[in-house]
Scaffold this active site. Sequence first.
Site, short mmCIF file in Angstrom:
data_model
loop_
_atom_site.label_atom_id
_atom_site.label_comp_id
_atom_site.label_asym_id
_atom_site.label_seq_id
_atom_site.Cartn_x
_atom_site.Cartn_y
_atom_site.Cartn_z
N THR A 85 -21.95 11.13 42.81
CA THR A 85 -22.35 9.76 43.12
C THR A 85 -23.81 9.75 43.56
O THR A 85 -24.34 10.77 44.00
CB THR A 85 -21.50 9.17 44.26
OG1 THR A 85 -21.76 9.87 45.48
CG2 THR A 85 -20.02 9.25 43.93
N CYS A 86 -24.44 8.59 43.44
CA CYS A 86 -25.83 8.49 43.90
C CYS A 86 -25.85 7.98 45.33
O CYS A 86 -26.49 6.98 45.66
CB CYS A 86 -26.65 7.58 42.98
SG CYS A 86 -26.04 5.89 42.91
N ASP A 87 -25.12 8.67 46.19
CA ASP A 87 -25.00 8.30 47.60
C ASP A 87 -25.20 9.55 48.44
O ASP A 87 -24.57 10.58 48.19
CB ASP A 87 -23.62 7.69 47.87
CG ASP A 87 -23.54 6.96 49.19
OD1 ASP A 87 -23.85 7.60 50.23
OD2 ASP A 87 -23.19 5.77 49.20
N ASN A 121 -19.83 3.55 42.81
CA ASN A 121 -20.53 3.98 41.59
C ASN A 121 -19.67 3.80 40.33
O ASN A 121 -19.98 4.36 39.27
CB ASN A 121 -20.98 5.43 41.67
CG ASN A 121 -22.38 5.58 42.25
OD1 ASN A 121 -22.81 6.68 42.54
ND2 ASN A 121 -23.10 4.49 42.42
#
EC number: 4.1.1.19
Length: 636
Positions: free
Chosen positions: A499-501, A549
């Site tokens: 994920t882009c977290d 996401n």
Amino acid sequence: MSDWNIEQAEELYGVNRWGAGYFSIGDNGNIKIAPNHRYPDITIDMQEVIDEIKSEGIEFPAVIRFHDILRSQVEIINETFQKVIKEADYNGEYSGVFPIKVNQMREVVEEIMDAGEPYNYGLEAGSKPELMAVLAYNDNPDALTILNGYKDKDYLTLALLGRQLRRKMIIVIEKYSELEMLIPLAKKLGVEPMIGLRSKMMVRSSGKWAGSSGDRAKFGLSIAEILNVVERLRQEDMLHCAKLLHFHIGSQLSDIRKIKEAVTEGARLYAKLVQEGVPLEYLDIGGGLGIDYDGTSSTTDSSRNYSTEEYVADVVWGIKQICDLEKVKHPNIVSESGRAMTAHHSCVVTNIVGEIKPAGTTFDVSPTDDEHILVKNMRELYLSGDQYHPQERYNDAAGYKQNAYEAFKLGILSLPEMARLDTMYWQILADIHHSLDEENQFIQELEELEDMLASQYLCNFSIFQSAADTWAIGQVLPIVPLARLNEKPEVRCSIVDITCDSDGKLSKYIEGTEISDNIPMHSLNKGEDYHVGLFLTGAYQDVMGDMHNLFGRLTEVHVYCHDDEPGDFYIEEVVPGTSAEKVLQTMQYNTESMAKTIKKQIDRQVRKGSLAPREGVRWTNFYEKCLAGSTYLSVD
């Protein structure tokens, strides 16, 4: 590999400690599963399961369910209660229920009901949708259905439908207003309800769920409210409907002393109510039977300091003692253990798709004629080898790095200079770490090097979908390589997801009997898959994941053991994961319209001559293929 063996791997990853007899490390270095507690010699090699999954064209990540473990856990809890009840000369029965909030997956509920049928094992629901499910799936007239949670008229009407179907469906009163709704509804429909009373316990639990008990608990009636309910039932000539007393002090109870204290309080209240003329038959001790996630057998939030046998014995003997003292008939015992039933049966298996190394960047650090003094100073330190004490070298490197950062912000250092300095800085830290001896490795600043230099292994899954509790409440789950455990793991790393977290990572790991910020794993071999398992995910993780996401549910693989099959197992069912199209539709996107829009845009470029017609068709097909495909990374 001569300096490493299976015993050391076991000491590091603790598989036997948290595996509850189901998981171990085989002599070949692969994780082994013995899913049937009656036949511990029938074992499954996890690598063989992975190989068969791959041969069927199924991509990872995937949830692997060992349904025999579910059955084993149901059998163990029921047979342990039966055994202790007989030994204690206890005059009541055990009537357990599975709370489906722990895992509402249909295949899980079906398996538990099938395994529990010989024991009249029932279900518990806490919402209208859950009640609709248990109405359909708990059709055993001798099994209980316990109904908890806050209720409205529709909820109560559905419960009365269950009574019309001749089910032992007990409506647990959480607050007095529910009784005010139930009485006229039951009389209007001409249905006699079975009623339970939930007590707000005075004993306080500990850990993450301490708020489940005590005066500020969300659910339950005070003693005064219970007596008001009893009086109202008398007035309505419905006291005979009161069948059960329920209490619950929290999930994942780690300390057996708190359980004993709660049983004593609950049994005393039960006995006093019976003496007041309330014809109770069941004492529901709630859930809370813990799981030893970290394998320490302690009172930490992720462990428990008791066995299932000790838990059952303390419950049965504790209730018996109080009831005998109060000269009250022994109640039938109900428990709502969910975590202990389901946690072990499911694991998330994912593949490593990349490695992020702090000191792994290659950049030309050759000197230039006009480079800045800060770069020259770092180079001198870089070439110094062991001329300096490790602590002095570390302090100097950190100082130069900070000064360079400030200089870069002011425009003094160029990009190539900053790149050379940063590359040398990380190499210096790696050199210091590799050269530490016993005398220097415990210096405070140098102890941090191990964490600073740890790699990040990029795993093809989402923490928020597959291990929500690790992010939400800091739950520790065992994570272990599934093969090569006969090799020494020499790369310290942490696990991050795709994920882009920035929170998409596992922050705590079981290492021996300690909890660490990272964990040793094996180096990645080019062209070779490396799979890791996230274990004990069968409770809550399966049903609490979100679609951050837009990563959807994982593909599920259901495995059963069978000693006549190759490898002693067979794959009974594969449930495909959520496609990108389904995830987008869940978020109110019209994927059919999206596909048409993209096709129109491609066709426009074809008409303009920017795309060849055949190329336009390929792009259109590719977009539609991606809609139908997995939300996770495809690794060719």
